[in-house]
Write a protein that holds these residues in place. Sequence first.
Motif, PDB file in Angstrom:
ATOM      1  N   ILE A 284      46.352  42.036  22.252  1.00  0.00           N
ATOM      2  CA  ILE A 284      45.843  43.299  22.950  1.00  0.00           C
ATOM      3  C   ILE A 284      46.876  44.538  22.516  1.00  0.00           C
ATOM      4  CG2 ILE A 284      45.610  44.515  24.950  1.00  0.00           C
ATOM      5  CD1 ILE A 284      44.917  41.865  26.356  1.00  0.00           C
ATOM      6  N   ALA A 285      46.451  45.338  21.596  1.00  0.00           N
ATOM      7  CA  ALA A 285      47.223  46.279  20.938  1.00  0.00           C
ATOM      8  C   ALA A 285      47.127  47.602  21.845  1.00  0.00           C
ATOM      9  CB  ALA A 285      46.834  46.667  19.501  1.00  0.00           C
ATOM     10  N   CYS A 286      48.212  48.225  22.257  1.00  0.00           N
ATOM     11  CA  CYS A 286      48.079  49.082  23.147  1.00  0.00           C
ATOM     12  C   CYS A 286      49.234  50.257  22.578  1.00  0.00           C
ATOM     13  CB  CYS A 286      48.923  48.788  24.699  1.00  0.00           C
ATOM     14  SG  CYS A 286      47.927  47.325  25.315  1.00  0.00           S
ATOM     15  N   GLY A 287      48.374  51.526  22.337  1.00  0.00           N
ATOM     16  CA  GLY A 287      49.288  52.566  21.760  1.00  0.00           C
ATOM     17  C   GLY A 287      49.756  52.343  20.483  1.00  0.00           C
ATOM     18  N   ILE A 288      48.854  51.313  19.760  1.00  0.00           N
ATOM     19  CA  ILE A 288      49.467  51.123  18.225  1.00  0.00           C
ATOM     20  C   ILE A 288      48.369  51.697  17.337  1.00  0.00           C
ATOM     21  CG2 ILE A 288      49.930  49.067  16.849  1.00  0.00           C
ATOM     22  CD1 ILE A 288      50.973  47.417  19.305  1.00  0.00           C
ATOM     23  N   SER A 289      48.820  52.467  16.346  1.00  0.00           N
ATOM     24  CA  SER A 289      47.798  53.049  15.440  1.00  0.00           C
ATOM     25  C   SER A 289      47.193  52.010  14.482  1.00  0.00           C
ATOM     26  CB  SER A 289      48.422  54.271  14.649  1.00  0.00           C
ATOM     27  OG  SER A 289      49.245  53.489  13.844  1.00  0.00           O
ATOM     28  N   GLY A 290      48.073  51.091  14.120  1.00  0.00           N
ATOM     29  CA  GLY A 290      47.679  49.928  13.485  1.00  0.00           C
ATOM     30  C   GLY A 290      48.042  50.209  11.800  1.00  0.00           C
ATOM     31  N   ALA A 291      49.286  50.538  11.481  1.00  0.00           N
ATOM     32  CA  ALA A 291      49.655  50.786  10.087  1.00  0.00           C
ATOM     33  C   ALA A 291      49.595  49.439   9.380  1.00  0.00           C
ATOM     34  CB  ALA A 291      51.293  51.265  10.176  1.00  0.00           C
ATOM     35  N   ILE A 292      49.416  49.537   8.312  1.00  0.00           N
ATOM     36  CA  ILE A 292      48.996  48.158   7.044  1.00  0.00           C
ATOM     37  C   ILE A 292      50.184  47.285   7.430  1.00  0.00           C
ATOM     38  CG2 ILE A 292      49.132  47.383   5.022  1.00  0.00           C
ATOM     39  CD1 ILE A 292      47.444  49.627   4.129  1.00  0.00           C
ATOM     40  N   GLN A 293      51.656  47.735   7.856  1.00  0.00           N
ATOM     41  CA  GLN A 293      52.582  46.872   7.802  1.00  0.00           C
ATOM     42  C   GLN A 293      52.284  46.028   9.189  1.00  0.00           C
ATOM     43  OE1 GLN A 293      55.743  46.455   9.445  1.00  0.00           O
ATOM     44  NE2 GLN A 293      55.217  48.163  10.806  1.00  0.00           N
ATOM     45  N   HIS A 294      51.879  46.741  10.114  1.00  0.00           N
ATOM     46  CA  HIS A 294      51.521  46.042  11.434  1.00  0.00           C
ATOM     47  C   HIS A 294      50.503  44.954  11.288  1.00  0.00           C
ATOM     48  CE1 HIS A 294      52.053  45.341  15.897  1.00  0.00           C
ATOM     49  NE2 HIS A 294      50.477  45.397  15.980  1.00  0.00           N
ATOM     50  N   GLN A 295      49.427  45.450  10.790  1.00  0.00           N
ATOM     51  CA  GLN A 295      47.987  44.708  10.457  1.00  0.00           C
ATOM     52  C   GLN A 295      48.535  43.443   9.927  1.00  0.00           C
ATOM     53  OE1 GLN A 295      44.890  46.525   8.596  1.00  0.00           O
ATOM     54  NE2 GLN A 295      45.014  48.392   9.688  1.00  0.00           N
ATOM     55  N   ALA A 296      49.306  43.511   8.961  1.00  0.00           N
ATOM     56  CA  ALA A 296      49.898  42.126   8.104  1.00  0.00           C
ATOM     57  C   ALA A 296      50.511  41.179   9.244  1.00  0.00           C
ATOM     58  CB  ALA A 296      50.898  42.722   7.195  1.00  0.00           C
ATOM     59  N   GLY A 297      50.883  41.450  10.169  1.00  0.00           N
ATOM     60  CA  GLY A 297      51.628  40.681  11.355  1.00  0.00           C
ATOM     61  C   GLY A 297      50.476  40.206  12.248  1.00  0.00           C
ATOM     62  N   MET A 298      49.367  40.816  12.344  1.00  0.00           N
ATOM     63  CA  MET A 298      48.722  40.126  13.520  1.00  0.00           C
ATOM     64  C   MET A 298      47.082  40.091  13.275  1.00  0.00           C
ATOM     65  SD  MET A 298      47.096  43.551  13.917  1.00  0.00           S
ATOM     66  CE  MET A 298      46.135  43.830  15.391  1.00  0.00           C
ATOM     67  N   ARG A 299      46.487  40.402  12.037  1.00  0.00           N
ATOM     68  CA  ARG A 299      45.307  40.514  11.624  1.00  0.00           C
ATOM     69  C   ARG A 299      44.404  39.133  11.808  1.00  0.00           C
ATOM     70  NH1 ARG A 299      43.844  43.232   6.797  1.00  0.00           N
ATOM     71  NH2 ARG A 299      41.623  42.695   7.493  1.00  0.00           N
TER      72      ARG A 299
END
Lengths: 344, 259
Positions: A284-299
């Motif tokens: 559950i991503a709250c107030g997270i825009s979803g930069a590529i580097q974040h996506q890499a960790g949770m996609r």
Amino acid sequence: MSAIFVWIESHEGAALPTSWEALGAGLRLAPAAGSEVVACVFGANAGEIAQEAAGYGATSALICEDETLTDFRLEPYAALLSQLVQERQPRAVMAVASSRGRELLAASAADCGSGLFTEVLELAADGDDLHVIRPVYAGKLWMEGKLSGPSPFVLLRGRSFPAQPFDSSASLTAERVEAVLDEAEIATKVESFTAAQGRINLGDAAIIVSGGRGMANNPEAAPADAGDETIWKAQHGFEHTIRPLAKVLGAAVGASRAAVDAGYIPYAHQVGQTGRVVSPDLYIACGISGAIQHQAGMRSSKIIVAINKDAEAPIFKLAKYGIVGDLYEVLPVVTETLKQKLGK
Amino acid sequence: MHILLMTRGTPDTAARVVVDDSGAVSWGDAATVVNPWDEYSLEEGIRQAEQTDGQTTVLALGGELHLDALKHSLAMGVQNAILVDDEQLDARDSLAYARAAAAAVQQLADIDLIILGKESVDVGTDQHNVQLARLLGWPMLSYVSRILAIDEAAKTIRVERMLEQGLQTVRSRLPAVISVMKDINEPRYPSFMGIRRAARADIPRWSLADLGLASQESPAEVLEYRDLPGGDVSTEILAGSIAEQAEQLVARLLEEKVL
């Protein structure tokens, strides 16, 4: 019959449940490889842990309870595993890619001159070789790789291989082995250990609730002595808005790099390219825009839920369910609804 | 004290990385930068050398791709750089890489401490770090969040390590290999003078033959790179009042059996 070695990771005398995933992966590979699954259990309580491993499908075990192995340390563990591999030439050596698993198998593969792939998502036997699928480039690509030669090593991505259901009537053939190194030969000494208080490990968590830059939009007014007002608001939000939801769900708390770099929450919570790579059942991503580097960790999470004010945020492209709204308005209502439905 | 650092060139954090028509990995026009984890190890090496009046050398293994990462390291303040110049190493397994690194360490002869980034984002692993330590016969302390003390006379190091279950304090003898987490420091930006010095630097190149290594078979090989599967997530945006949205969300999650 050849053997597939599975290292059973333990901490303070108890097996880590992710080890049963590694046994499950070993059991799925065993028929094609014509092998049996051997649990390698080192350290305190190894005998009892091996009995538990039987319940999860191991048919034999190599056990060592030597005092030098009580705390995990790379040198004595790797020396023992490497000797067992060199003596017994298993068909494969496997473990879950935890911090310790990664160290142990990398060291032992080097000792044995064997090939190793880490963070393996899929695994199959192909004649004498093993084929694997694993993420590379911080999860932006996958690669297919081949392991050949004697005794290849495989580190499995946690939560990617199901454990076999527990069978309390199962038993195994246990063999006790001797440690290889004496204490005097070991260069590292553990002085102290401070357990992380009441925190659920991100890597093991079935559910993760994460907060990002949006945590700063807390409508609560910071007290006059708060220091940095934005940081206070965000920290307060993690404590009083994210954590209650995580508690109802039995979830771990994660964060984006933006939130960590801004000082909203300690680095241990960071999910992404320079944090932890996770694959829970629910993210559950709250107030997270979803930069590529974040996506890499949770996609690779099974179900992703995004809650964000900005309907154009890239995180919605990954999410199966989205709520466009202010997390500070939405989350308390979700938490209350869950409490009612889950009877908590 | 002589501290060895290692680095690699990897695609910029925000780059889209794809497989091109020839099957090769491409990040188009996006920049190649220092492996993000290495910024922390480079910074830590520079700081520890400053405190011990020691020297720093940074090593990269592979093709031209890594030259800018070495220059960035020099610009940050690392004193010497070496490229083990062999493009094949970029396509070989961690053991081949670690063997070449270990040979370079032996060539340098006087290394007391190797400080490495937690992992390399391109290969997505840290196994080469551990394997380097193992081939040298040195202790490996990975996931270090703080260096507590280095005693040059006694040849020991004390560090704090960040493990899944908590923080561990460990003492080890030197020489040793450590890998550091992001939490350990705040990496500096290269100074203008540093950038000028790095631009002028003539970085020595060593070949595998210089290190007495022959090309060898790798037991682990890449067969192909693939774009991620998926793109098939259809997003359901939940509508209605906040109470209705919350009701729907909980109902969906119960249907998905993830609660």
